[in-house]
Design a protein around this motif. Structure first.
Motif, PDB file in Angstrom:
ATOM      1  N   ARG A 238     -42.558  18.473 -23.749  1.00 27.52           N
ATOM      2  CA  ARG A 238     -42.427  17.950 -23.004  1.00 27.52           C
ATOM      3  C   ARG A 238     -41.518  17.710 -21.639  1.00 27.52           C
TER       4      ARG A 238
ATOM      5  N   PHE B 240     -35.488  17.305 -16.900  1.00 29.18           N
ATOM      6  CA  PHE B 240     -36.351  18.892 -17.489  1.00 29.18           C
ATOM      7  C   PHE B 240     -35.738  20.397 -17.119  1.00 29.18           C
TER       8      PHE B 240
ATOM      9  N   ASP C 148     -42.290  20.781 -19.439  1.00 23.90           N
ATOM     10  CA  ASP C 148     -44.616  20.706 -19.320  1.00 23.90           C
ATOM     11  C   ASP C 148     -43.831  19.907 -18.015  1.00 23.90           C
TER      12      ASP C 148
ATOM     13  N   ARG D   8     -45.773  13.509 -13.268  1.00 22.57           N
ATOM     14  CA  ARG D   8     -46.298  12.421 -13.510  1.00 22.57           C
ATOM     15  C   ARG D   8     -44.492  11.056 -12.760  1.00 22.57           C
ATOM     16  N   ALA D   9     -43.706  12.536 -13.854  1.00 23.32           N
ATOM     17  CA  ALA D   9     -41.754  11.362 -13.702  1.00 23.32           C
ATOM     18  C   ALA D   9     -42.105  11.892 -12.147  1.00 23.32           C
TER      19      ALA D   9
ATOM     20  N   TRP E   8     -34.321  13.086 -22.962  1.00 26.06           N
ATOM     21  CA  TRP E   8     -36.058  12.242 -22.549  1.00 26.06           C
ATOM     22  C   TRP E   8     -35.314  10.661 -22.044  1.00 26.06           C
TER      23      TRP E   8
ATOM     24  N   SER F 201     -46.934  19.264 -16.104  1.00 17.73           N
ATOM     25  CA  SER F 201     -47.233  17.705 -15.482  1.00 17.73           C
ATOM     26  C   SER F 201     -46.780  16.714 -16.394  1.00 17.73           C
ATOM     27  N   TRP F 202     -45.687  16.773 -16.959  1.00 17.02           N
ATOM     28  CA  TRP F 202     -44.882  15.425 -16.928  1.00 17.02           C
ATOM     29  C   TRP F 202     -44.064  15.218 -16.176  1.00 17.02           C
TER      30      TRP F 202
ATOM     31  N   GLU G 202     -42.123  16.923 -30.167  1.00 12.45           N
ATOM     32  CA  GLU G 202     -42.567  16.768 -28.952  1.00 12.45           C
ATOM     33  C   GLU G 202     -41.837  16.650 -27.514  1.00 12.45           C
ATOM     34  N   TYR G 203     -41.186  15.920 -27.815  1.00 11.44           N
ATOM     35  CA  TYR G 203     -40.072  15.862 -26.174  1.00 11.44           C
ATOM     36  C   TYR G 203     -39.448  16.485 -25.879  1.00 11.44           C
TER      37      TYR G 203
END
Length: 175
Positions: free
Chosen positions: A137, A63, A140, A146-147, A100, A142-143, A133-134
């Motif tokens: 994310r 990220f 992000d 989540r990960a 990603w 939140s992503w 979009e990737y």
């Protein structure tokens, strides 16, 4: 009433955010479980701290989010994150897809793109939308959370012989 993260995150104000994830079902994230001491003989879950640390290191390489600080407690964890928007914007389309795909499978189209196979003209708009979009994310929180939480929950559930969530995020605020 809680506000959605999209209303809380403002990169113009600060790139630093403090997030907290807590365990469910009285589960132990790490440490010695004294609650079930008689049943489990004080089972130690200290090795799970390593799971969290390894996952954080991996996510920080994928990220465009840096880990400024973290603390893994017996039933929750704290993470202070710095969103690095400049890095994500500097990534080429190939780099975004590569980043990603280190964590997620992607689509058939992004897999094709990653392999360097020819992309038909009618697929370009869809590919560019997916890459955009990737990129979002990969910035992000939140992503990121989540990960972080899902794989740890899967490992702990396998170890505990149960199913369902282990960690859920309870807070995220700007610093």
């Amino acid at each position: 009433m809680p506000r959605p993260r999209s209303a809380q995150v403002s990169l113009e104000d600060t790139p630093f955010y403090h997030c907290v994830s807590r365990t469910v079902r009285r589960a132990f994230l790490c440490g010695i479980d004294h609650y079930f001491l008689l049943i489990n003989m004080g089972q130690s879950f200290e090795h799970r701290r390593g799971w969290v640390e390894q996952r954080l290191l991996r996510l920080s390489r994928v990220f465009a989010i840096d880990i400024a600080a973290y603390a893994v407690m017996s039933n929750h964890l704290h993470v202070v994150l710095r969103i690095d928007a400049e890095t994500a914007q500097a990534w080429s389309s190939n780099e975004v897809v590569h980043q990603w795909h280190q964590l997620f499978k992607g689509t058939l189209l992004t897999q094709k793109f990653a392999k360097g196979e020819p992309i038909a003209g009618y697929e370009l708009d869809s590919l560019n939308d997916t890459i955009a979009e990737y990129r979002r994310r990969l910035l992000d929180i939140s992503w990121f959370m989540r990960a972080l939480n899902e794989p740890i929950a899967r490992q702990a559930n396998k170890e505990d012989n149960c199913t369902g969530p282990l960690l859920y995020e309870i807070a995220g605020r700007a610093l």
